[in-house]
Motif scaffolding. Structure first.
Motif, PDB file in Angstrom:
ATOM      1  N   GLY A 157      21.307 -12.907   5.803  1.00 55.70           N
ATOM      2  CA  GLY A 157      22.165 -13.060   4.643  1.00 55.70           C
ATOM      3  C   GLY A 157      21.615 -14.035   3.624  1.00 55.70           C
ATOM      4  O   GLY A 157      20.481 -14.469   3.723  1.00 55.70           O
ATOM      5  N   THR A 158      22.451 -14.364   2.680  1.00 53.74           N
ATOM      6  CA  THR A 158      22.075 -15.246   1.581  1.00 53.74           C
ATOM      7  C   THR A 158      23.098 -16.372   1.485  1.00 53.74           C
ATOM      8  O   THR A 158      24.265 -16.181   1.781  1.00 53.74           O
ATOM      9  CB  THR A 158      22.072 -14.452   0.256  1.00 53.74           C
ATOM     10  N   PHE A 159      22.645 -17.538   1.053  1.00 53.02           N
ATOM     11  CA  PHE A 159      23.555 -18.650   0.866  1.00 53.02           C
ATOM     12  C   PHE A 159      23.187 -19.391  -0.409  1.00 53.02           C
ATOM     13  O   PHE A 159      22.088 -19.281  -0.925  1.00 53.02           O
ATOM     14  CB  PHE A 159      23.533 -19.624   2.057  1.00 53.02           C
ATOM     15  N   GLY A 160      24.127 -20.113  -0.943  1.00 46.22           N
ATOM     16  CA  GLY A 160      23.900 -20.926  -2.118  1.00 46.22           C
ATOM     17  C   GLY A 160      24.638 -22.236  -1.985  1.00 46.22           C
ATOM     18  O   GLY A 160      25.661 -22.319  -1.318  1.00 46.22           O
TER      19      GLY A 160
ATOM     20  N   PHE B  52      27.940 -35.496 -16.702  1.00 45.42           N
ATOM     21  CA  PHE B  52      28.150 -34.323 -15.850  1.00 45.42           C
ATOM     22  C   PHE B  52      26.823 -33.608 -15.625  1.00 45.42           C
ATOM     23  O   PHE B  52      26.079 -33.376 -16.561  1.00 45.42           O
ATOM     24  CB  PHE B  52      29.139 -33.366 -16.528  1.00 45.42           C
ATOM     25  N   TRP B  53      26.512 -33.280 -14.393  1.00 43.72           N
ATOM     26  CA  TRP B  53      25.337 -32.462 -14.110  1.00 43.72           C
ATOM     27  C   TRP B  53      25.527 -31.740 -12.788  1.00 43.72           C
ATOM     28  O   TRP B  53      26.390 -32.075 -11.994  1.00 43.72           O
ATOM     29  CB  TRP B  53      24.040 -33.283 -14.102  1.00 43.72           C
ATOM     30  N   GLY B  54      24.721 -30.738 -12.566  1.00 43.18           N
ATOM     31  CA  GLY B  54      24.801 -29.984 -11.324  1.00 43.18           C
ATOM     32  C   GLY B  54      23.446 -29.490 -10.898  1.00 43.18           C
ATOM     33  O   GLY B  54      22.510 -29.411 -11.694  1.00 43.18           O
ATOM     34  N   TYR B  55      23.330 -29.146  -9.632  1.00 40.08           N
ATOM     35  CA  TYR B  55      22.094 -28.599  -9.073  1.00 40.08           C
ATOM     36  C   TYR B  55      22.483 -27.419  -8.197  1.00 40.08           C
ATOM     37  O   TYR B  55      23.402 -27.517  -7.389  1.00 40.08           O
ATOM     38  CB  TYR B  55      21.379 -29.671  -8.240  1.00 40.08           C
ATOM     39  N   PHE B  56      21.807 -26.299  -8.373  1.00 38.29           N
ATOM     40  CA  PHE B  56      22.105 -25.113  -7.591  1.00 38.29           C
ATOM     41  C   PHE B  56      20.881 -24.716  -6.784  1.00 38.29           C
ATOM     42  O   PHE B  56      19.770 -24.670  -7.314  1.00 38.29           O
ATOM     43  CB  PHE B  56      22.512 -23.952  -8.500  1.00 38.29           C
ATOM     44  N   ALA B  57      21.068 -24.469  -5.519  1.00 35.86           N
ATOM     45  CA  ALA B  57      19.991 -23.996  -4.649  1.00 35.86           C
ATOM     46  C   ALA B  57      20.441 -22.704  -3.980  1.00 35.86           C
ATOM     47  O   ALA B  57      21.585 -22.588  -3.554  1.00 35.86           O
ATOM     48  CB  ALA B  57      19.655 -25.041  -3.590  1.00 35.86           C
ATOM     49  N   ARG B  58      19.537 -21.748  -3.888  1.00 38.46           N
ATOM     50  CA  ARG B  58      19.843 -20.479  -3.244  1.00 38.46           C
ATOM     51  C   ARG B  58      18.788 -20.210  -2.184  1.00 38.46           C
ATOM     52  O   ARG B  58      17.618 -20.506  -2.378  1.00 38.46           O
ATOM     53  CB  ARG B  58      19.828 -19.368  -4.298  1.00 38.46           C
ATOM     54  N   GLY B  59      19.204 -19.650  -1.080  1.00 40.91           N
ATOM     55  CA  GLY B  59      18.269 -19.337  -0.014  1.00 40.91           C
ATOM     56  C   GLY B  59      18.715 -18.099   0.733  1.00 40.91           C
ATOM     57  O   GLY B  59      19.799 -17.578   0.501  1.00 40.91           O
ATOM     58  N   HIS B  60      17.866 -17.619   1.606  1.00 44.75           N
ATOM     59  CA  HIS B  60      18.213 -16.428   2.385  1.00 44.75           C
ATOM     60  C   HIS B  60      17.375 -16.381   3.650  1.00 44.75           C
ATOM     61  O   HIS B  60      16.352 -17.052   3.761  1.00 44.75           O
ATOM     62  CB  HIS B  60      17.987 -15.153   1.561  1.00 44.75           C
ATOM     63  N   ASP B  61      17.840 -15.608   4.582  1.00 47.70           N
ATOM     64  CA  ASP B  61      17.066 -15.286   5.773  1.00 47.70           C
ATOM     65  C   ASP B  61      17.297 -13.811   6.059  1.00 47.70           C
ATOM     66  O   ASP B  61      17.787 -13.089   5.207  1.00 47.70           O
ATOM     67  CB  ASP B  61      17.439 -16.201   6.953  1.00 47.70           C
ATOM     68  N   THR B  62      16.955 -13.377   7.244  1.00 51.99           N
ATOM     69  CA  THR B  62      17.073 -11.949   7.547  1.00 51.99           C
ATOM     70  C   THR B  62      18.521 -11.494   7.689  1.00 51.99           C
ATOM     71  O   THR B  62      18.799 -10.308   7.648  1.00 51.99           O
ATOM     72  CB  THR B  62      16.335 -11.614   8.856  1.00 51.99           C
TER      73      THR B  62
ATOM     74  N   VAL C 127      17.557 -26.088   5.543  1.00 45.33           N
ATOM     75  CA  VAL C 127      16.947 -25.650   4.286  1.00 45.33           C
ATOM     76  C   VAL C 127      17.555 -26.410   3.109  1.00 45.33           C
ATOM     77  O   VAL C 127      16.843 -26.892   2.218  1.00 45.33           O
ATOM     78  CB  VAL C 127      17.111 -24.124   4.093  1.00 45.33           C
ATOM     79  N   ILE C 128      18.875 -26.524   3.093  1.00 43.88           N
ATOM     80  CA  ILE C 128      19.553 -27.244   2.006  1.00 43.88           C
ATOM     81  C   ILE C 128      19.096 -28.698   1.976  1.00 43.88           C
ATOM     82  O   ILE C 128      18.747 -29.239   0.923  1.00 43.88           O
ATOM     83  CB  ILE C 128      21.078 -27.163   2.172  1.00 43.88           C
ATOM     84  N   GLY C 129      19.094 -29.341   3.129  1.00 44.29           N
ATOM     85  CA  GLY C 129      18.693 -30.748   3.195  1.00 44.29           C
ATOM     86  C   GLY C 129      17.269 -30.961   2.717  1.00 44.29           C
ATOM     87  O   GLY C 129      16.996 -31.859   1.921  1.00 44.29           O
ATOM     88  N   ASN C 130      16.343 -30.137   3.174  1.00 49.64           N
ATOM     89  CA  ASN C 130      14.952 -30.264   2.755  1.00 49.64           C
ATOM     90  C   ASN C 130      14.799 -30.032   1.263  1.00 49.64           C
ATOM     91  O   ASN C 130      14.031 -30.718   0.587  1.00 49.64           O
ATOM     92  CB  ASN C 130      14.056 -29.299   3.531  1.00 49.64           C
ATOM     93  N   ASN C 131      15.529 -29.060   0.724  1.00 52.25           N
ATOM     94  CA  ASN C 131      15.461 -28.764  -0.695  1.00 52.25           C
ATOM     95  C   ASN C 131      15.983 -29.945  -1.507  1.00 52.25           C
ATOM     96  O   ASN C 131      15.367 -30.358  -2.495  1.00 52.25           O
ATOM     97  CB  ASN C 131      16.281 -27.500  -0.987  1.00 52.25           C
ATOM     98  N   LEU C 132      17.101 -30.514  -1.111  1.00 51.13           N
ATOM     99  CA  LEU C 132      17.674 -31.639  -1.849  1.00 51.13           C
ATOM    100  C   LEU C 132      16.806 -32.884  -1.754  1.00 51.13           C
ATOM    101  O   LEU C 132      16.712 -33.658  -2.707  1.00 51.13           O
ATOM    102  CB  LEU C 132      19.094 -31.930  -1.362  1.00 51.13           C
TER     103      LEU C 132
END
Length: 82
Positions: A47-50, A35-45, A13-18
Motif C-alpha cells: 500500500g501507500t502512506f503519507g 505556518f509551515w508544513g512538510y509532506f512525505a509519501r511512501g509505499h511498499d508492496t 521510513v517516516i522517521g528516517n525521512n524526517l
C-alpha cells in the motif's frame, strides 16, 4: 488492520525521512514564520502512506487541518471498513 511488521516499516521510513529533512537547513528556507508544513509519501508492496507535519504559531491552524483530514477520511472510507 495493519500488520505489526508493516507498521514498523512505515514508522521507520517516516522517521528516517524526517531526520534527513531536519539535517538540511535548506528544507526550511523561505517558509512563513507563522505556518509551515512538510509532506512525505511512501509505499511498499502492500500500500501507500503519507505523513503531514505542520507547525503554526496559531494552534487553530493545526486543529483546522486535522479536522479537514478527519472529515475527508470519514467521507472516503471504503464500504468494507464501515
Amino acid at each position: 488492520m495493519i500488520e505489526q511488521t508493516d507498521a514498523k516499516k512505515v514508522v521507520e521510513v517516516i522517521g528516517n525521512n524526517l531526520i534527513g529533512v531536519s539535517h538540511d537547513s535548506n528544507s526550511f528556507q523561505k517558509l512563513p514564520d507563522s505556518f509551515w508544513g512538510y509532506f512525505a509519501r511512501g509505499h511498499d508492496t502492500k500500500g501507500t502512506f503519507g505523513v503531514i507535519v505542520t507547525y503554526s504559531e496559531d494552534g487553530n491552524d493545526v486543529d483546522e487541518l486535522i479536522k479537514m483530514y478527519e472529515e475527508w477520511a470519514n467521507k472516503n472510507k471504503s464500504k468494507e471498513s464501515k
